[in-house]
Design an enzyme around this catalytic site. Structure first.
Site, short mmCIF file in Angstrom:
data_model
loop_
_atom_site.label_atom_id
_atom_site.label_comp_id
_atom_site.label_asym_id
_atom_site.label_seq_id
_atom_site.Cartn_x
_atom_site.Cartn_y
_atom_site.Cartn_z
N LYS A 161 0.85 -1.20 0.00
CA LYS A 161 0.00 0.00 0.00
C LYS A 161 0.88 1.24 0.00
O LYS A 161 2.03 1.22 0.46
CB LYS A 161 -0.95 0.04 1.19
CG LYS A 161 -0.31 0.16 2.57
CD LYS A 161 -0.01 1.61 3.00
CE LYS A 161 0.91 1.62 4.21
NZ LYS A 161 1.58 2.87 4.46
N ASP B 200 -2.57 -1.18 9.33
CA ASP B 200 -2.69 -1.26 7.87
C ASP B 200 -3.25 -2.59 7.38
O ASP B 200 -3.40 -2.79 6.18
CB ASP B 200 -1.31 -1.08 7.22
CG ASP B 200 -0.69 0.27 7.51
OD1 ASP B 200 -1.44 1.25 7.66
OD2 ASP B 200 0.55 0.33 7.59
O1 C5P Z 1 -0.37 -0.60 13.85
P1 C5P Z 1 1.03 -0.93 13.50
O2 C5P Z 1 1.52 -2.16 14.22
O3 C5P Z 1 1.29 -1.00 12.04
O4 C5P Z 1 1.90 0.27 14.04
C1 C5P Z 1 3.30 0.21 14.16
C2 C5P Z 1 3.79 1.39 14.98
O5 C5P Z 1 3.59 2.61 14.25
C3 C5P Z 1 3.03 1.60 16.27
O6 C5P Z 1 3.62 0.86 17.32
C4 C5P Z 1 3.19 3.09 16.50
O7 C5P Z 1 4.45 3.40 17.03
C5 C5P Z 1 3.15 3.64 15.09
N1 C5P Z 1 1.80 4.08 14.66
C6 C5P Z 1 1.21 5.19 15.26
N2 C5P Z 1 -0.02 5.62 14.84
C7 C5P Z 1 -0.68 4.96 13.86
C8 C5P Z 1 -0.11 3.83 13.25
C9 C5P Z 1 1.14 3.41 13.67
O8 C5P Z 1 1.80 5.81 16.14
N3 C5P Z 1 -1.87 5.42 13.46
#
Ligand code: C5P
Length: 301
Positions: A15, A141
């Site tokens: 993506k 995502d």
């Molecule tokens: O949700 P995901 O595991 O992909 O997120 C990875 C990291 O990216 C999270 O631990 C956080 O530090 C950051 N993140 C965030 N806000 C979001 C998505 C991701 O702070 N909306």
């Protein structure tokens, strides 16, 4: 008689975020987003097969991909069988076509592909609603990787709504030798933007341009709130971005939290000649169409 081996392969796309609007951190540490996702034609293929225990492997070794229980694909498989109250396990094999730590959600694609593959392997008949919810618990995502196409993402990115997109474009994907850590980029965003709003606005002009299929306008409206943080952490990207703009694409954009950079083209020949030019100058780059479908079964045996 020997039992036949059950095996399902699911393909899931990378993506990009045509718009990534980021707000100040919530109480849970995540950032509220108003983002426009687009699925692009770089894929991971995930094969699952019955096995006595959960395990994961890659068809070719790649640094930075954990091969233990931390791997998001294993977490996805376990989460889905637990949801159904079952005690089943699978061997997961990933053929990676999505850059690792490039800001293109390769891990999320693997999780989405695993959810769908595990569902089909044992005919679990999980509802779309449950699949999307479990996907959202695995990562921000992951629901979009199931959906594909073009979609508005809100919440922390996990609340996805498809939007009409009549554009049909080519992305030149310019890779970096070193990855960027998503949490580190978000942390630096907080330092640079201590007064970020709680509720980032939906980019309506971009939504309208996509519905009309106006690539020029889409190119002019590409935006990523994480760009200042990413280029602070990786100052070399500033010069790369400038070099890409000189080639005259319809737009240039940081992909997600980076460090991958993207160039937008309506014409595939122009995109190909940009790839040839950049490759000659030592850049690692590839071409990908957008938008493309979300996770889908490609082999069932
Ligand atoms: O949700 P995901 O595991 O992909 O997120 C990875 C990291 O990216 C999270 O631990 C956080 O530090 C950051 N993140 C965030 N806000 C979001 C998505 C991701 O702070 N909306």
């Amino acid at each position: 008689m020997v039992e036949p081996t059950h095996r399902v392969t699911v393909r899931a796309p990378a993506k990009i975020n045509l718009h990534l609007g980021v707000g100040g951190p919530r109480a849970d540490g995540f950032h509220p987003l108003a983002t426009i996702y687009q699925a692009v034609g770089l894929y991971d293929d995930v094969t699952v097969a019955d096995a006595p225990d959960w395990s994961v492997g890659l068809t070719a070794p790649i640094d930075g991909v954990p091969l233990d229980d931390d791997n998001i694909a294993i977490r996805a498989g376990r989460a889905l069988v637990a949801h159904h109250g079952l005690d089943l396990a699978a061997r997961i094999t990933i053929a990676k076509g999505i850059p690792v730590m490039g800001g293109m959600a390769g891990g999320s694609a693997d999780a989405a592909a695993t959810l769908l593959a595990v569902d089909r392997l044992w005919d679990l008949q999980t509802s779309d609603e449950d699949l999307l919810r479990i996907a959202g618990e695995l990562g921000s995502d992951v629901p979009f990787a199931l959906l594909g196409g073009t979609a508005l993402g809100t919440g922390r990115g996990e609340v996805v709504t498809p939007i009409p997109d009549r554009s049909s474009v080519w992305w030149v994907v310019v890779l970096s030798d070193e990855g960027l850590s998503t949490p580190a980029v978000y942390r630096h965003f907080d330092v640079l933007a201590p007064d970020a709003v709680a509720d980032p606005p939906v980019p309506q002009a971009l939504v309208d341009a996509l519905a009309e299929g106006y690539t020029d306008e889409v190119g002019a409206l590409l935006h990523n709130d994480l760009w200042p943080a990413a280029r602070d952490l990786r100052p070399d990207l500033v010069d790369v971005e400038a070099q890409l703009r000189i080639l005259g694409p319809d737009g240039v954009l940081l992909s997600g939290s980076g460090p991958t950079l993207l160039m937008l083209y309506e014409d595939v020949e122009e995109a190909r000649s940009a790839v040839a030019d950049l490759t000659e100058r030592g850049f690692r780059c590839t071409i990908a169409p957008g938008p493309v479908a979300g996770a889908h079964v490609v082999t069932y045996a």
